[in-house]
Design a protein around this motif. Structure first.
Motif, PDB file in Angstrom:
ATOM      1  N   ASN A 107      37.987  27.551  40.724  1.00 42.55           N
ATOM      2  CA  ASN A 107      38.638  28.250  39.551  1.00 42.55           C
ATOM      3  C   ASN A 107      39.338  29.411  39.915  1.00 42.55           C
ATOM      4  O   ASN A 107      39.721  30.261  38.806  1.00 42.55           O
ATOM      5  CB  ASN A 107      37.291  28.878  38.834  1.00 42.55           C
ATOM      6  CG  ASN A 107      36.627  27.886  37.984  1.00 42.55           C
ATOM      7  OD1 ASN A 107      37.064  26.888  37.476  1.00 42.55           O
ATOM      8  ND2 ASN A 107      35.289  27.743  38.188  1.00 42.55           N
ATOM      9  N   GLU A 108      40.130  29.396  40.921  1.00 42.32           N
ATOM     10  CA  GLU A 108      40.937  30.513  41.622  1.00 42.32           C
ATOM     11  C   GLU A 108      42.155  30.428  40.637  1.00 42.32           C
ATOM     12  O   GLU A 108      42.881  29.329  40.250  1.00 42.32           O
ATOM     13  CB  GLU A 108      41.548  30.058  43.103  1.00 42.32           C
ATOM     14  CG  GLU A 108      41.832  31.227  43.638  1.00 42.32           C
ATOM     15  CD  GLU A 108      42.504  30.894  45.029  1.00 42.32           C
ATOM     16  OE1 GLU A 108      43.416  31.657  45.354  1.00 42.32           O
ATOM     17  OE2 GLU A 108      42.054  30.032  45.734  1.00 42.32           O
ATOM     18  N   ASN A 109      42.472  31.783  40.242  1.00 40.91           N
ATOM     19  CA  ASN A 109      43.636  32.099  39.293  1.00 40.91           C
ATOM     20  C   ASN A 109      43.714  31.393  38.050  1.00 40.91           C
ATOM     21  O   ASN A 109      44.644  31.097  37.442  1.00 40.91           O
ATOM     22  CB  ASN A 109      44.938  31.668  40.052  1.00 40.91           C
ATOM     23  CG  ASN A 109      45.204  32.550  41.279  1.00 40.91           C
ATOM     24  OD1 ASN A 109      44.692  33.505  41.234  1.00 40.91           O
ATOM     25  ND2 ASN A 109      46.038  32.203  42.031  1.00 40.91           N
ATOM     26  N   CYS A 110      42.412  30.796  37.701  1.00 39.32           N
ATOM     27  CA  CYS A 110      42.501  30.103  36.324  1.00 39.32           C
ATOM     28  C   CYS A 110      42.470  30.954  34.886  1.00 39.32           C
ATOM     29  O   CYS A 110      42.794  30.419  34.016  1.00 39.32           O
ATOM     30  CB  CYS A 110      41.250  29.395  35.995  1.00 39.32           C
ATOM     31  SG  CYS A 110      39.543  30.289  35.915  1.00 39.32           S
ATOM     32  N   TRP A 111      42.675  32.334  35.323  1.00 40.84           N
ATOM     33  CA  TRP A 111      43.148  33.143  34.238  1.00 40.84           C
ATOM     34  C   TRP A 111      44.525  33.063  33.865  1.00 40.84           C
ATOM     35  O   TRP A 111      45.019  33.913  33.167  1.00 40.84           O
ATOM     36  CB  TRP A 111      42.396  34.502  34.396  1.00 40.84           C
ATOM     37  CG  TRP A 111      42.746  35.123  35.708  1.00 40.84           C
ATOM     38  CD1 TRP A 111      44.167  35.829  36.011  1.00 40.84           C
ATOM     39  CD2 TRP A 111      42.264  35.270  36.980  1.00 40.84           C
ATOM     40  NE1 TRP A 111      44.224  36.213  37.272  1.00 40.84           N
ATOM     41  CE2 TRP A 111      42.817  35.643  38.193  1.00 40.84           C
ATOM     42  CE3 TRP A 111      40.798  34.554  37.314  1.00 40.84           C
ATOM     43  CZ2 TRP A 111      42.427  36.067  39.270  1.00 40.84           C
ATOM     44  CZ3 TRP A 111      40.474  34.629  38.673  1.00 40.84           C
ATOM     45  CH2 TRP A 111      41.242  35.557  39.744  1.00 40.84           C
ATOM     46  N   ASP A 112      45.249  32.690  34.920  1.00 41.32           N
ATOM     47  CA  ASP A 112      46.875  32.906  34.871  1.00 41.32           C
ATOM     48  C   ASP A 112      47.367  32.412  33.599  1.00 41.32           C
ATOM     49  O   ASP A 112      48.046  32.968  32.904  1.00 41.32           O
ATOM     50  CB  ASP A 112      47.385  32.120  36.055  1.00 41.32           C
ATOM     51  CG  ASP A 112      47.735  32.967  37.178  1.00 41.32           C
ATOM     52  OD1 ASP A 112      47.238  34.281  37.136  1.00 41.32           O
ATOM     53  OD2 ASP A 112      48.113  32.473  38.273  1.00 41.32           O
ATOM     54  N   PRO A 113      47.186  31.065  33.181  1.00 37.61           N
ATOM     55  CA  PRO A 113      47.459  30.627  31.876  1.00 37.61           C
ATOM     56  C   PRO A 113      47.127  31.439  30.748  1.00 37.61           C
ATOM     57  O   PRO A 113      47.890  31.597  29.613  1.00 37.61           O
ATOM     58  CB  PRO A 113      47.069  29.220  31.820  1.00 37.61           C
ATOM     59  CG  PRO A 113      46.051  28.917  32.911  1.00 37.61           C
ATOM     60  CD  PRO A 113      46.122  30.051  33.808  1.00 37.61           C
ATOM     61  N   ILE A 114      45.863  32.280  31.087  1.00 35.68           N
ATOM     62  CA  ILE A 114      45.551  33.044  29.824  1.00 35.68           C
ATOM     63  C   ILE A 114      46.415  34.380  29.700  1.00 35.68           C
ATOM     64  O   ILE A 114      46.716  34.651  28.625  1.00 35.68           O
ATOM     65  CB  ILE A 114      44.156  33.185  29.867  1.00 35.68           C
ATOM     66  CG1 ILE A 114      43.093  32.134  29.581  1.00 35.68           C
ATOM     67  CG2 ILE A 114      43.748  34.340  28.843  1.00 35.68           C
ATOM     68  CD1 ILE A 114      41.814  31.914  30.032  1.00 35.68           C
ATOM     69  N   SER A 115      46.436  34.899  30.914  1.00 35.77           N
ATOM     70  CA  SER A 115      47.228  36.055  30.785  1.00 35.77           C
ATOM     71  C   SER A 115      48.681  35.888  30.601  1.00 35.77           C
ATOM     72  O   SER A 115      49.434  36.468  29.918  1.00 35.77           O
ATOM     73  CB  SER A 115      47.096  36.816  32.099  1.00 35.77           C
ATOM     74  OG  SER A 115      48.188  36.792  33.015  1.00 35.77           O
TER      75      SER A 115
END
Ligand code: GDP
Ligand code: MG
Length: 319
Positions: A107-115
């Motif tokens: 789940n590494e960097n899975c917030w990227d698309p959200i941000s």
């Protein structure tokens, strides 16, 4: 417009207070946007809770959302809008779902698309704002609030929870909630809430309503109470039960029916009141005055002032 008669005598009524009525009329006519994002791994009850929050109006168009159990390979962003009207006031509600978040092995960097999505909406707004022929009313797609669902493990936050909230709390209003709280006993629930609050503090995660944006003492006192009660331990449901002759939304558990709207059973009503009845306007204001303003200042600085911003050049978040 009608001018109150009383204004004609010199020391009499002027009518300043009618501004409230004037504003009310304008708001009624224009309606308003409210954009809410839901984040958390699949099966935590995100779709159900949003449907519970906005009642049948939403569930009518979103049935099928929750039913799907195919997990996407990456985080997807899905925005669905619907106009809800109550008492003559129209709200264009957009729910931004993020299926796939936290469901991967890595789940590494899975917030990227959200941000990226959040910043793209700021960018869109900024482009409209600096446009010479700008619209009288810029359509607002900015995310006003991000409900972050914490798994009711009773242990502690996961690394992913901490990372996500750390990265995003400077860009958007985050409201952490404990999902499916009917799966915990009241003692477990209180213990867990306490632990989560401690962890958030330890990691310096600022969730909404942020201390630093309290306007005055009254605001601070009110928000302190809310902060002490967070994260709200919620329950969502689309099933009705008969309790004391009244139909209520609830969930059947080993120890009886948990009533969604009963504050003695869970904190759904607290969340609803906070989100919609007391802080909706403030969520929008903090989004505009703090988060968007930060983005805008950085963007215009990077751009060397007010040069036109080229199309298709959306900045990644460095915040
Ligand atoms: P999502 O993947 O996060 O959108 O989760 P869904 O809303 O689709 O719900 C997944 C499953 O959990 C469904 O079977 C729901 O009936 C159930 N569920 C939803 N909310 C709750 C809750 O508050 N408590 C319990 N025990 N189950 C829930
Ligand atoms: Mg869902």
């Amino acid at each position: 417009p009608t001018v109150p008669r009383a204004g004609s005598t010199l020391l009499g009524y002027i009518g300043i207070d009618t501004i409230i009525e004037q504003m009310r009329k304008k708001t009624m006519k224009a309606g308003f946007d409210f954009n809410i994002m839901i984040v958390g791994h699949s099966g935590l009850g995100k779709s159900t809770l949003v449907n519970t929050l906005f009642k049948s109006q939403v569930s009518r168009w979103s049935s099928g959302w929750g039913g799907e159990h195919k997990i996407p390979k990456t985080v997807e962003i899905k925005a669905v809008s619907h106009v809800i009207e109550e008492g003559g006031v129209k709200m264009k509600l957009t729910v931004i779902d993020t299926p796939g978040f936290g469901d991967q092995i890595n789940n590494e960097n899975c917030w990227d698309p959200i941000s990226k999505y959040i910043n793209e909406q700021y960018e869109k707004f900024l482009k409209e704002e600096v446009n010479i022929a700008r619209k009288k009313r810029i359509p607002d797609t900015r995310v006003h609030c991000c409900l972050y669902f914490i798994s009711p493990t009773g242990h502690s936050l996961r690394q992913l929870d901490i990372e996500f909230m750390k990265h995003l709390s400077r860009v958007v209003n985050i409201i952490p909630v404990i999902a499916k709280s009917d799966t915990m006993t009241p003692d477990e629930k209180n213990e867990f809430k306490h632990r989560v609050r401690k962890e958030l503090e330890t990691h310096g995660i600022e969730y909404y309503p942020q201390n630093e944006f309290d306007d005055d003492m009254e605001d601070k006192n009110e928000n302190d109470k809310i902060r002490e009660a967070m994260p709200f331990a919620v329950v969502g449901s689309d099933k009705e039960f008969q309790v004391n002759g009244k139909r209520v939304l609830g969930r059947k558990t080993a120890w009886g029916v948990v009533e969604v709207e009963n504050p003695n059973h869970c904190e759904f009503a607290l969340l609803r009141d906070f989100l919609i009845r007391s802080h909706l306007q403030d969520l929008k204001e903090v989004t505009h005055n703090i988060h968007y303003e930060t983005y805008r200042a950085r963007r215009l600085n990077d751009n060397g002032g007010l040069h036109p911003i080229s199309a298709n050049n959306t900045q990644e978040s460095n915040l």
